[in-house]
Design an enzyme around this catalytic site. Structure first.
Site, PDB file in Angstrom:
ATOM      1  CE  LYS A 186     -53.228 113.523 -38.896  1.00 28.21           C
ATOM      2  NZ  LYS A 186     -54.248 113.236 -37.883  1.00 28.21           N
ATOM      3  CB  SER A 191     -53.135 122.604 -42.097  1.00 29.08           C
ATOM      4  OG  SER A 191     -51.916 121.991 -41.729  1.00 29.08           O
TER       5      SER A 191
HETATM    6  N1  PMP Z   1     -52.621 119.501 -41.174  1.00 36.26           N
HETATM    7  C1  PMP Z   1     -52.428 118.517 -42.064  1.00 36.26           C
HETATM    8  C2  PMP Z   1     -51.641 118.808 -43.291  1.00 36.26           C
HETATM    9  C3  PMP Z   1     -53.016 117.262 -41.842  1.00 36.26           C
HETATM   10  O1  PMP Z   1     -52.839 116.267 -42.736  1.00 36.26           O
HETATM   11  C4  PMP Z   1     -53.792 117.063 -40.680  1.00 36.26           C
HETATM   12  C5  PMP Z   1     -54.456 115.743 -40.448  1.00 36.26           C
HETATM   13  N2  PMP Z   1     -55.580 115.525 -41.270  1.00 36.26           N
HETATM   14  C6  PMP Z   1     -53.976 118.124 -39.794  1.00 36.26           C
HETATM   15  C7  PMP Z   1     -53.343 119.322 -40.066  1.00 36.26           C
HETATM   16  C8  PMP Z   1     -54.875 118.032 -38.597  1.00 36.26           C
HETATM   17  O2  PMP Z   1     -54.416 117.201 -37.590  1.00 36.26           O
HETATM   18  P1  PMP Z   1     -55.455 116.410 -36.683  1.00 36.26           P
HETATM   19  O3  PMP Z   1     -56.021 115.295 -37.502  1.00 36.26           O
HETATM   20  O4  PMP Z   1     -54.640 115.922 -35.540  1.00 36.26           O
HETATM   21  O5  PMP Z   1     -56.529 117.354 -36.265  1.00 36.26           O
END
Ligand code: PMP
Length: 326
Positions: free
Chosen positions: A46, A274
């Site tokens: 991010k 994630s």
């Molecule tokens: N993994 C983590 C740990 C995240 O914080 C995020 C963002 N919420 C994502 C994946 C997903 O990314 P995106 O918002 O670009 O879909």
């Protein structure tokens, strides 16, 4: 790849150009490569959107120096925006549902931001409403709104995707990414589909999350522990474009938990939930390509490891599954 061996003038210059590393537990004929996003200064993917959104908004005059950004965020976006905000003379306020990791909230505060908590049961939709209410009360305040701001996906179109493209000499068969805002997946999907319209695009969500409703599927909404991806309310997402997505994989928490442990123990990868969900989905796509069940223009499968497990140790990510608070 930039090596950052020359002296740099600001931490913002260290954002991006992260390593792309092979996931060993993937087929030789269809290797999975993951972009290690914890190498960014705020330790997550991010940072890319924090820098990109603020710089573009300042350039366009949507935001003035000395102004304030107010963002509803689960944490990593807050850290990414806070890193950029301080360097760009912008104040940052974050509206965070309580359930999200305490470490992230501490880091946002350490970076000089204000954090306002909202009740977990009111969900992200409520946090978004609160952010807009606060912005209306404050002069010079704007809500970047990562769930609807095209600059979010554009950051990945302009940085994440070209970096992967260059590292693999343009040979990318499939793009796999978990969707929170879906900015990562959409930015990468647009870039690689322009390069080759047959590039396979695969979204990932935790089992119990509702992204598959975008593809017309019925989904049983359930709580899940995997953090940073998934949704219970597809209405709040304006970035996800179902026309760009071939399939959505829903990964159960139990498998994610096991894969987090495996990635650490076997591959030296201290990555969060994630990332583990992405690894599992990407390996499944890779095996499909190897076995001829999945069409893709090339064997290389790419994904992202969005952040590090260190950020979630207090939630027991490496304890028994039942003890992982999610
Ligand atoms: N993994 C983590 C740990 C995240 O914080 C995020 C963002 N919420 C994502 C994946 C997903 O990314 P995106 O918002 O670009 O879909």
């Amino acid at each position: 790849m930039t090596t950052h061996r020359e002296p740099l003038q600001s931490v913002l210059e260290t954002i991006g150009e992260t390593p792309l590393v092979r996931v060993h537990d993937s087929p030789a004929e269809a290797p999975v490569y993951a972009k290690l996003e914890s190498f960014n200064p705020g330790a997550s993917i991010k940072d890319r959107i924090g820098k990109h959104m603020l710089e573009r908004m300042l350039e366009r005059g949507d935001l003035e120096p000395g102004g304030t950004v107010i963002e509803p965020t689960a944490g990593n976006t807050g850290i990414g925006i806070a890193v950029a905000a301080e360097q760009l003379d912008v104040n940052a306020v974050f509206v965070v549902p309580e359930r999200f990791s305490v470490e992230k909230q501490q880091l946002m505060r350490a970076l000089g931001a204000d954090v306002i908590n909202t009740p977990t049961e009111d969900g992200m939709g409520f946090a978004i409403e609160r952010a807009h209410e606060i912005a209306e009360e404050l002069d010079g305040a704007v809500v970047p709104q990562q769930f609807s701001n095209p600059l979010n996906a554009e950051a990945h179109y302009e940085t994440t995707a070209p970096e992967i493209d260059e590292a693999l000499d343009g040979e990318v068969g499939a793009v796999v990414a978990g969707c929170g805002t879906a900015g990562t997946l959409m930015g990468m999907a647009r870039y690689f589909r322009e390069r080759d319209p047959d590039t396979r695009v695969v979204a990932v969500e935790p089992a119990g999350s509702a992204y598959r409703e975008f593809l017309g599927e019925d989904v049983e909404h359930e709580p899940y522990k995997t953090e940073g991806i998934g949704t219970h309310d597809i209405e709040t997402n304006e970035l996800f474009d179902p026309d760009l997505v071939d399939e959505i994989h829903a990964i159960p928490d139990r498998e994610v938990h096991e894969e987090m442990g495996r990635l650490a123990a076997e591959e030296g990868q201290l990555v969060a939930s994630s990332a583990a969900a992405n690894a599992l989905a990407a390996k499944r796509v890779a095996r499909g390509i190897r076995d001829g069940d999945v069409d893709a223009p090339h064997g290389n499968v790419v994904t992202v490891f969005a952040d590090s497990s260190e950020r979630y140790l207090s939630k027991g990510v490496y304890r028994d599954f039942e003890e992982w608070e999610g």
